[in-house]
Design a protein around this motif. Sequence first.
Motif, short mmCIF file in Angstrom:
data_model
loop_
_atom_site.label_atom_id
_atom_site.label_comp_id
_atom_site.label_asym_id
_atom_site.label_seq_id
_atom_site.Cartn_x
_atom_site.Cartn_y
_atom_site.Cartn_z
N UNK A 48 0.84 -1.21 0.00
CA UNK A 48 0.00 0.00 0.00
C UNK A 48 0.87 1.25 0.00
N UNK A 49 1.91 1.23 0.82
CA UNK A 49 2.81 2.39 0.91
C UNK A 49 3.58 2.56 -0.41
N UNK A 50 3.96 1.45 -1.02
CA UNK A 50 4.67 1.52 -2.31
C UNK A 50 3.77 2.13 -3.38
N UNK A 51 2.47 1.78 -3.36
CA UNK A 51 1.52 2.34 -4.33
C UNK A 51 1.40 3.85 -4.13
N UNK A 52 1.34 4.27 -2.87
CA UNK A 52 1.25 5.71 -2.56
C UNK A 52 2.52 6.45 -3.01
N UNK A 324 -9.45 8.24 4.52
CA UNK A 324 -9.94 7.42 3.41
C UNK A 324 -9.28 6.05 3.51
N UNK A 325 -10.04 4.99 3.28
CA UNK A 325 -9.48 3.64 3.27
C UNK A 325 -8.60 3.48 2.04
N UNK A 326 -7.48 2.78 2.19
CA UNK A 326 -6.54 2.63 1.08
C UNK A 326 -7.22 2.07 -0.16
N UNK A 327 -8.03 1.02 0.01
CA UNK A 327 -8.66 0.37 -1.15
C UNK A 327 -9.57 1.33 -1.90
N UNK A 328 -10.24 2.24 -1.16
CA UNK A 328 -11.10 3.24 -1.83
C UNK A 328 -10.26 4.20 -2.66
N UNK A 329 -9.13 4.65 -2.10
CA UNK A 329 -8.26 5.57 -2.85
C UNK A 329 -7.70 4.87 -4.08
N UNK A 330 -7.28 3.64 -3.92
CA UNK A 330 -6.70 2.90 -5.05
C UNK A 330 -7.72 2.74 -6.17
N UNK A 331 -8.97 2.45 -5.79
CA UNK A 331 -10.03 2.26 -6.79
C UNK A 331 -10.32 3.56 -7.54
N UNK A 332 -10.18 4.70 -6.83
CA UNK A 332 -10.46 6.01 -7.45
C UNK A 332 -9.28 6.54 -8.26
N UNK A 333 -8.07 6.13 -7.89
CA UNK A 333 -6.88 6.54 -8.63
C UNK A 333 -6.25 7.84 -8.16
N UNK A 334 -7.04 8.69 -7.49
CA UNK A 334 -6.49 9.94 -6.96
C UNK A 334 -7.37 10.43 -5.82
N UNK A 335 -6.79 11.31 -4.99
CA UNK A 335 -7.54 11.86 -3.86
C UNK A 335 -8.67 12.76 -4.35
N UNK A 336 -8.43 13.49 -5.44
CA UNK A 336 -9.46 14.38 -6.00
C UNK A 336 -10.70 13.58 -6.42
N UNK A 337 -10.48 12.45 -7.10
CA UNK A 337 -11.60 11.59 -7.52
C UNK A 337 -12.33 11.02 -6.31
N UNK A 338 -11.54 10.65 -5.28
CA UNK A 338 -12.14 10.09 -4.06
C UNK A 338 -13.00 11.13 -3.35
N UNK A 339 -12.52 12.38 -3.32
CA UNK A 339 -13.31 13.46 -2.71
C UNK A 339 -14.61 13.68 -3.49
N UNK A 354 -8.39 2.21 11.60
CA UNK A 354 -8.42 0.91 10.92
C UNK A 354 -7.12 0.69 10.14
N UNK A 355 -6.75 -0.56 9.97
CA UNK A 355 -5.54 -0.88 9.22
C UNK A 355 -5.67 -0.36 7.78
N UNK A 356 -4.67 0.38 7.33
CA UNK A 356 -4.68 0.89 5.96
C UNK A 356 -5.37 2.23 5.79
N UNK A 357 -5.81 2.83 6.89
CA UNK A 357 -6.38 4.19 6.80
C UNK A 357 -5.31 5.16 6.31
N UNK A 358 -5.68 6.02 5.34
CA UNK A 358 -4.80 7.12 4.93
C UNK A 358 -5.39 8.37 5.57
#
Length: 365
Positions: A48-52, A324-339, A354-358
């Motif tokens: 997860x950290x590597x993806x970020x 934001x949960x990591x999996x939600x951010x990954x699915x959206x591709x960016x923080x702007x899309x997640x917002x 929770x584990x993986x919270x950003x």
Amino acid sequence: MKLGIVGLPNVGKSTLFNAITNAGAEAANYPFCTIEPNVGMVTVPDKRLEWLRDLHQPKKFTPAVIEFVDIAGLVKGASKGEGLGNKFLSNIRATDAIVHVVRCFEDSNITHVEGSTDPLRDIEIINLELIMADIEMVERRIDKAQKAAKGGDKRFLKEAELFTRLLEHLNEGKLARTFPGSEDEMALIATSDLLTLKKTIYAANLGEDDVSNPEGNRHYMAVKKLAEEEGSQVLPICAKLEADIAELDDPEEKAMFMEELGISQSGLDLLIQRSYALLGLISFLTAGSDECRAWTIKKGTKAPQAAGKIHTDFERGFIRAEVIAFEDLKACGSLANARAKGLVRSEGKEYVMQDGDIVNFLFNV
């Protein structure tokens, strides 16, 4: 987190330590080649950290770390100062949990200090030394409580009674962590810093031929049964193969080598996962162009206390946390899309991390 690697001489303890830390502790075929504890810092692998990191391209990348301590080999009589016993006991007391390496392979070329391969006997030898050291500590605690009670503080009568029951338990050759006490009683016992209270992972050191099928090794199965009975964890591992894996720098070459062996994860990765689970630890993440970082906290930690891991001002002046949960951010591709999708939440002081919270903490001091 600090993990102490213990075991009798010549069970593969230093070989395993070298493999997971690349620290080069002398691994020789004679007792006590590890006299001072070797210390190695190991980064916690986190995809997860590597993806970020790939997303933000930060100036700084900071994974969580675990400190491994290779503690001097132990023999019978350590609690009475035999061998390097006193040094061993003080070093192990400073750790959060124990990785107890036991030999589950046969090899006539590698001397066993007890003359044969018998992991249950080896475990009993070390546990007995730890129990003996704990008995001394408990006896001192009882004496102290009884004196305080005689001085007029009757609260200590209950403490003396509890530790007397614990002493009987230890005298039966049982570990403090298997004592049948209530939650409040175990919390009081935990203040005594007993060695046999420490959570333990048994690292069953197998021969190369047994790695892909540890259940076929009778020694491993015996250790597994014991671990289940006492609420510990067991990890099948081959220290020699881990050393071979550690020497491969190319990730593709490493993956091919592991595939040939029939293993999907290195022993280090599995050991870290088991350690986190055993100690009830999780990671939350902070990410941005300056730094991407993983922070280790206990399960059940609330947002202000998690903020305090970063800086005490964050906890003292906590306002809220953007999460934001990591999996939600990954699915959206960016923080702007997640917002835009409403997936970035605003959480208050009672939020349990929770584990993986950003997280982005907002504070004011």
